[in-house]
Design a protein around this motif. Structure first.
Motif, PDB file in Angstrom:
ATOM      1  N   TRP A  24       0.839  -1.198   0.000  1.00 31.70           N
ATOM      2  CA  TRP A  24       0.000   0.000   0.000  1.00 31.70           C
ATOM      3  C   TRP A  24       0.871   1.243   0.000  1.00 31.70           C
ATOM      4  O   TRP A  24       1.926   1.286   0.642  1.00 31.70           O
ATOM      5  N   GLY A  25       0.425   2.255  -0.733  1.00 32.28           N
ATOM      6  CA  GLY A  25       1.078   3.555  -0.714  1.00 32.28           C
ATOM      7  C   GLY A  25       0.032   4.650  -0.668  1.00 32.28           C
ATOM      8  O   GLY A  25      -1.039   4.534  -1.276  1.00 32.28           O
ATOM      9  N   GLY A  26       0.324   5.708   0.067  1.00 37.26           N
ATOM     10  CA  GLY A  26      -0.571   6.848   0.138  1.00 37.26           C
ATOM     11  C   GLY A  26       0.221   8.135   0.087  1.00 37.26           C
ATOM     12  O   GLY A  26       1.303   8.242   0.669  1.00 37.26           O
ATOM     13  N   LEU A  27      -0.304   9.126  -0.640  1.00 34.96           N
ATOM     14  CA  LEU A  27       0.344  10.432  -0.780  1.00 34.96           C
ATOM     15  C   LEU A  27      -0.451  11.458   0.014  1.00 34.96           C
ATOM     16  O   LEU A  27      -1.679  11.515  -0.098  1.00 34.96           O
ATOM     17  N   TYR A  28       0.249  12.256   0.809  1.00 38.88           N
ATOM     18  CA  TYR A  28      -0.359  13.268   1.665  1.00 38.88           C
ATOM     19  C   TYR A  28       0.258  14.628   1.382  1.00 38.88           C
ATOM     20  O   TYR A  28       1.452  14.731   1.105  1.00 38.88           O
ATOM     21  N   ASP A  29      -0.537  15.674   1.488  1.00 43.43           N
ATOM     22  CA  ASP A  29      -0.063  17.051   1.431  1.00 43.43           C
ATOM     23  C   ASP A  29       0.052  17.501   2.885  1.00 43.43           C
ATOM     24  O   ASP A  29      -0.962  17.743   3.546  1.00 43.43           O
ATOM     25  N   LEU A  30       1.285  17.568   3.404  1.00 42.53           N
ATOM     26  CA  LEU A  30       1.501  17.823   4.827  1.00 42.53           C
ATOM     27  C   LEU A  30       2.186  19.162   5.066  1.00 42.53           C
ATOM     28  O   LEU A  30       3.074  19.565   4.315  1.00 42.53           O
ATOM     29  N   VAL A  53       8.693   8.760   2.257  1.00 48.84           N
ATOM     30  CA  VAL A  53       9.496   9.496   1.279  1.00 48.84           C
ATOM     31  C   VAL A  53       8.777  10.759   0.820  1.00 48.84           C
ATOM     32  O   VAL A  53       7.551  10.821   0.808  1.00 48.84           O
ATOM     33  N   SER A  54       9.552  11.755   0.447  1.00 46.19           N
ATOM     34  CA  SER A  54       8.958  12.971  -0.091  1.00 46.19           C
ATOM     35  C   SER A  54       8.572  12.729  -1.553  1.00 46.19           C
ATOM     36  O   SER A  54       9.113  11.855  -2.219  1.00 46.19           O
ATOM     37  N   ALA A  55       7.621  13.514  -2.015  1.00 49.82           N
ATOM     38  CA  ALA A  55       7.172  13.442  -3.410  1.00 49.82           C
ATOM     39  C   ALA A  55       7.312  14.841  -4.004  1.00 49.82           C
ATOM     40  O   ALA A  55       7.088  15.836  -3.313  1.00 49.82           O
ATOM     41  N   ASP A 107      -1.803  11.399  -8.429  1.00 48.12           N
ATOM     42  CA  ASP A 107      -1.380  10.056  -8.818  1.00 48.12           C
ATOM     43  C   ASP A 107       0.038  10.025  -9.373  1.00 48.12           C
ATOM     44  O   ASP A 107       0.792   9.090  -9.125  1.00 48.12           O
ATOM     45  N   HIS A 108       0.393  11.052 -10.142  1.00 47.41           N
ATOM     46  CA  HIS A 108       1.725  11.084 -10.743  1.00 47.41           C
ATOM     47  C   HIS A 108       2.803  11.227  -9.670  1.00 47.41           C
ATOM     48  O   HIS A 108       3.844  10.565  -9.720  1.00 47.41           O
ATOM     49  N   GLY A 109       2.571  12.085  -8.679  1.00 42.91           N
ATOM     50  CA  GLY A 109       3.511  12.229  -7.573  1.00 42.91           C
ATOM     51  C   GLY A 109       3.655  10.938  -6.796  1.00 42.91           C
ATOM     52  O   GLY A 109       4.763  10.538  -6.424  1.00 42.91           O
ATOM     53  N   GLY A 158       6.713  21.890   4.673  1.00 41.84           N
ATOM     54  CA  GLY A 158       5.467  21.453   4.057  1.00 41.84           C
ATOM     55  C   GLY A 158       5.670  20.977   2.628  1.00 41.84           C
ATOM     56  O   GLY A 158       6.584  21.422   1.928  1.00 41.84           O
ATOM     57  N   GLY A 159       4.822  20.049   2.194  1.00 43.20           N
ATOM     58  CA  GLY A 159       4.894  19.525   0.835  1.00 43.20           C
ATOM     59  C   GLY A 159       4.202  18.180   0.750  1.00 43.20           C
ATOM     60  O   GLY A 159       3.438  17.794   1.633  1.00 43.20           O
ATOM     61  N   TYR A 160       4.501  17.474  -0.315  1.00 38.88           N
ATOM     62  CA  TYR A 160       3.903  16.160  -0.542  1.00 38.88           C
ATOM     63  C   TYR A 160       4.823  15.067  -0.009  1.00 38.88           C
ATOM     64  O   TYR A 160       6.028  15.080  -0.272  1.00 38.88           O
TER      65      TYR A 160
END
Length: 183
Positions: free
Chosen positions: A46-52, A74-76, A81-83, A137-139
């Motif tokens: 599983w992978g999830g991307l967050y804007d933190l 890891v940072s994105a 979806d692309h990130g 802050g970032g993805y």
């Protein structure tokens, strides 16, 4: 009903001056292809991307199917979806070539790293919480060897608000026996 995003199905179709490769990444029509990839199912489930925002986040786990789990944070470079796809390449490399020699136990802090595959050692019973420290802050993406639902995992803000990922990707690279342990 939408079909879940997989590495093979990422962005099927054409978008403006770009064409989608069968491997799942975009390439321009001029033939330049900095993004040629060929991934089947990656080694993470599983992978999830967050804007933190910058700050500290609590990632809590309840008792689950295994006593430990591989974990990448890891940072994105971008959202969506692309990130997540490109952060997943980093995670795939970590899961395939990392030793998960950095053990994390209840109450410990981890920071985003493209060089570190963590191993979460869960408490013998009850809840396990690790702190995710974000300096700017970032993805950011989290990749795990189990789906969060298997441990009733939650990512919580400093205010205790549950955060949901902006994008997710799930794979079934490993199975579970009747007692829940990896086969």
């Amino acid at each position: 009903m939408t079909t879940p995003l997989t590495r093979r199905r990422f962005g099927l179709g054409a978008i403006g001056a770009t064409a989608v490769l069968g491997s799942g990444c975009l390439s321009d029509l001029t033939g330049s292809d900095d993004h040629e990839h060929e991934h089947e199912d990656p080694p993470w489930e599983w992978g999830g991307l967050y804007d933190l925002d910058s700050g500290t986040y609590a990632y809590t786990y309840q008792e689950g199917p295994d006593p430990d789990m591989q974990f990448a944070f890891v940072s994105a470079e971008e959202g969506g979806d692309h990130g997540l796809y490109h952060a997943g390449e980093t995670a795939t490399d970590l899961f395939e070539h990392g030793d998960a020699d950095v053990s994390v136990t209840d109450g410990e802090t981890v920071q985003p790293s493209s060089d570190t595959l963590y191993r979460v050692d869960f408490a013998d019973s009850g809840e396990t919480t690790m702190e995710l420290e974000v300096e700017s802050g970032g993805y950011y993406s989290i990749f795990t060897a189990h789906v969060p639902d298997e441990f009733e995992a939650e990512l919580l803000s400093e205010d205790g608000e549950e955060l949901s990922p902006d994008a997710t990707e799930r794979h079934s690279t490993h199975g579970h026996s009747d007692d829940g342990h990896e086969e």
